[in-house]
Write a protein that holds these residues in place. Structure first.
Motif, mmCIF file in Angstrom:
data_model
loop_
_atom_site.group_PDB
_atom_site.id
_atom_site.type_symbol
_atom_site.label_atom_id
_atom_site.label_comp_id
_atom_site.label_asym_id
_atom_site.label_seq_id
_atom_site.Cartn_x
_atom_site.Cartn_y
_atom_site.Cartn_z
ATOM 1 N N LEU A 160 37.470 83.319 15.471
ATOM 2 C CA LEU A 160 36.486 83.231 14.394
ATOM 3 C C LEU A 160 36.194 81.758 14.151
ATOM 4 O O LEU A 160 37.058 81.013 13.704
ATOM 5 N N GLU A 161 34.967 81.344 14.514
ATOM 6 C CA GLU A 161 34.527 79.965 14.301
ATOM 7 C C GLU A 161 33.769 79.892 12.990
ATOM 8 O O GLU A 161 32.855 80.688 12.760
ATOM 9 N N LYS A 181 43.066 71.345 20.815
ATOM 10 C CA LYS A 181 42.550 72.570 20.219
ATOM 11 C C LYS A 181 41.893 73.472 21.260
ATOM 12 O O LYS A 181 41.832 74.694 21.079
ATOM 13 N N ALA A 182 41.405 72.889 22.344
ATOM 14 C CA ALA A 182 40.938 73.707 23.467
ATOM 15 C C ALA A 182 42.115 74.454 24.080
ATOM 16 O O ALA A 182 41.990 75.613 24.501
ATOM 17 N N PHE A 183 43.269 73.798 24.113
ATOM 18 C CA PHE A 183 44.481 74.480 24.570
ATOM 19 C C PHE A 183 44.787 75.667 23.670
ATOM 20 O O PHE A 183 45.099 76.766 24.148
ATOM 21 N N VAL A 184 44.732 75.452 22.360
ATOM 22 C CA VAL A 184 45.026 76.531 21.415
ATOM 23 C C VAL A 184 44.089 77.714 21.652
ATOM 24 O O VAL A 184 44.513 78.879 21.635
ATOM 25 N N GLN A 185 42.829 77.409 21.887
ATOM 26 C CA GLN A 185 41.854 78.465 22.157
ATOM 27 C C GLN A 185 42.233 79.264 23.398
ATOM 28 O O GLN A 185 42.271 80.503 23.382
ATOM 29 N N GLN A 186 42.525 78.580 24.487
ATOM 30 C CA GLN A 186 42.821 79.276 25.736
ATOM 31 C C GLN A 186 44.195 79.936 25.693
ATOM 32 O O GLN A 186 44.383 81.030 26.256
ATOM 33 N N PHE A 187 45.145 79.313 25.028
ATOM 34 C CA PHE A 187 46.478 79.902 24.876
ATOM 35 C C PHE A 187 46.371 81.214 24.092
ATOM 36 O O PHE A 187 47.026 82.206 24.433
ATOM 37 N N SER A 195 44.877 86.070 16.902
ATOM 38 C CA SER A 195 43.578 85.559 16.441
ATOM 39 C C SER A 195 43.603 84.034 16.434
ATOM 40 O O SER A 195 44.621 83.431 16.061
ATOM 41 N N ASN A 196 42.486 83.437 16.827
ATOM 42 C CA ASN A 196 42.330 81.990 16.757
ATOM 43 C C ASN A 196 41.245 81.680 15.735
ATOM 44 O O ASN A 196 40.089 82.050 15.918
ATOM 45 N N ILE A 197 41.615 81.009 14.649
ATOM 46 C CA ILE A 197 40.680 80.642 13.600
ATOM 47 C C ILE A 197 40.254 79.198 13.832
ATOM 48 O O ILE A 197 41.104 78.310 13.936
ATOM 49 N N VAL A 211 48.495 84.239 14.321
ATOM 50 C CA VAL A 211 47.257 83.590 13.907
ATOM 51 C C VAL A 211 47.386 82.101 14.196
ATOM 52 O O VAL A 211 48.230 81.413 13.600
ATOM 53 N N ASN A 212 46.593 81.613 15.111
ATOM 54 C CA ASN A 212 46.597 80.195 15.459
ATOM 55 C C ASN A 212 45.431 79.494 14.758
ATOM 56 O O ASN A 212 44.310 80.001 14.755
ATOM 57 N N ILE A 213 45.715 78.342 14.172
ATOM 58 C CA ILE A 213 44.657 77.550 13.542
ATOM 59 C C ILE A 213 44.131 76.557 14.572
ATOM 60 O O ILE A 213 44.794 75.566 14.900
ATOM 61 N N GLY A 214 42.976 76.877 15.105
ATOM 62 C CA GLY A 214 42.340 76.008 16.083
ATOM 63 C C GLY A 214 41.353 75.075 15.403
ATOM 64 O O GLY A 214 41.589 74.585 14.304
ATOM 65 N N SER A 215 40.213 74.853 16.033
ATOM 66 C CA SER A 215 39.189 73.968 15.482
ATOM 67 C C SER A 215 37.913 74.126 16.291
ATOM 68 O O SER A 215 37.967 74.442 17.494
ATOM 69 N N VAL A 216 36.770 73.874 15.649
ATOM 70 C CA VAL A 216 35.523 73.822 16.415
ATOM 71 C C VAL A 216 35.596 72.719 17.471
ATOM 72 O O VAL A 216 34.873 72.763 18.477
ATOM 73 N N ALA A 217 36.493 71.738 17.263
ATOM 74 C CA ALA A 217 36.661 70.656 18.240
ATOM 75 C C ALA A 217 37.187 71.168 19.568
ATOM 76 O O ALA A 217 37.076 70.484 20.585
ATOM 77 N N GLY A 218 37.753 72.378 19.583
ATOM 78 C CA GLY A 218 38.209 72.964 20.837
ATOM 79 C C GLY A 218 37.073 73.438 21.714
ATOM 80 O O GLY A 218 37.254 73.650 22.914
ATOM 81 N N SER A 219 35.890 73.599 21.111
ATOM 82 C CA SER A 219 34.712 74.046 21.867
ATOM 83 C C SER A 219 33.633 72.978 21.964
ATOM 84 O O SER A 219 32.894 72.928 22.947
ATOM 85 N N TRP A 220 33.526 72.129 20.928
ATOM 86 C CA TRP A 220 32.414 71.201 20.815
ATOM 87 C C TRP A 220 32.932 69.768 20.685
ATOM 88 O O TRP A 220 33.414 69.381 19.628
ATOM 89 N N PRO A 221 32.866 68.969 21.745
ATOM 90 C CA PRO A 221 33.396 67.608 21.702
ATOM 91 C C PRO A 221 32.561 66.681 20.847
ATOM 92 O O PRO A 221 31.366 66.925 20.615
#
Length: 260
Positions: free
Chosen positions: A238-239, A159-165, A181-183, A138-148
């Motif tokens: 899950l965003e 966090k975009a890296f976390v999403q793609q990784f 899962s990326n949260i 379970v990786n803790i990402g961020s909406v910042a990985g999708s929305w600058p």
């Protein structure tokens, strides 16, 4: 039946915020815990407040130190070696300056923690999960990985890296029962902004003025839910945002005139 009972959960950055809340949630479910963070005293205080029936191993760890991560995993006690769930929570944001004014040291710290630290821990834990044919990253990402947003530069990129990784892991693990899962939380009130503002409590507090943000327990409940689903179900991403937050219209500057 509680399917998280006695499962072993490793949580990085467990001394506060999402990590601490996840520890409490899994402890309440009867899971065994491996907790690591840079602030050992905070971890020990956390452990003292958990149910006495909860088995816990704690250790000070800086995930940016690759050799220390390797040694940490290699030296786990026998009762805690088989990790069922890895929660890659350790991460941070530093500063909100525009890219041309940002501190390069801050950028490198975010890359070392949010990217390299997550990669290093994942690489140490994942082979055991594959060999045992069970596990969940379970990786803790961020909406910042999708929305600058302005000032999000290196943090959002990390966090975009976390999403793609996370997506890449899912692709690599096809054919195994291991889940990924990326949260991706939005506005959440933890120590996050205090760290980002480098200890300026006033600036950190201003981030949440007149809002009802997410709290650490909200994210912990989501992490618990995702990991407790039947083993054939994988929540890829899950965003989650508080109701008071949404996307803005695309920014348009009207001051440049004919300069461009």
């Amino acid at each position: 039946m509680n399917n998280m009972m006695k499962k072993c959960i490793l949580i990085t950055g467990a001394s506060s915020g999402f990590g601490e809340a996840c520890a409490r949630r899994f402890a309440a479910a009867g899971s065994d815990l491996v907790l690591c963070a840079r602030r050992l005293q905070r971890l020990e205080t956390l452990v003292s407040s958990l149910p006495s029936s909860c088995r816990v191993h704690v250790q000070r760890l800086d995930v940016t130190d690759r050799k220390s991560v390797e040694a940490f995993v290699d030296q786990l006690p026998d009762d805690f070696r088989e990790i069922d769930v890895l929660v890659n929570n350790a991460g941070l944001a530093l500063g909100l300056e525009p890219a041309h004014e940002s501190n390069l040291d801050d950028w490198e710290t975010m890359v070392d923690t949010n990217i390299k630290g997550l990669m290093g821990m994942t690489r140490q834990i994942l082979p055991g999960m594959v060999a045992r044919r069970r596990g969940h990253i379970v990786n803790i990402g961020s909406v910042a990985g999708s929305w600058p947003y302005p000032g999000g530069n290196a943090y959002g990129a990390s966090k975009a890296f976390v999403q793609q990784f996370s997506r890449g892991l899912r692709a690599d693990l096809l054919g195994t029962p291991v889940r990924v899962s990326n949260i991706e939380p939005g506005l959440a009130e933890t120590e996050f902004s205090l760290v980002r503002m480098k200890g300026d409590a006033q600036k950190a507090g201003d981030v949440y003025t007149d809002t009802h943000p997410l709290c650490a327990e909200d994210i912990a409940e989501i992490v618990y839910w995702v990991t407790s689903l039947p083993s054939h179900v994988n929540v890829n991403a899950l965003e989650v945002m508080p109701v008071c937050q949404a996307w803005n219209p695309l920014a348009v500057d009207r001051t440049l005139g004919n300069e461009v």
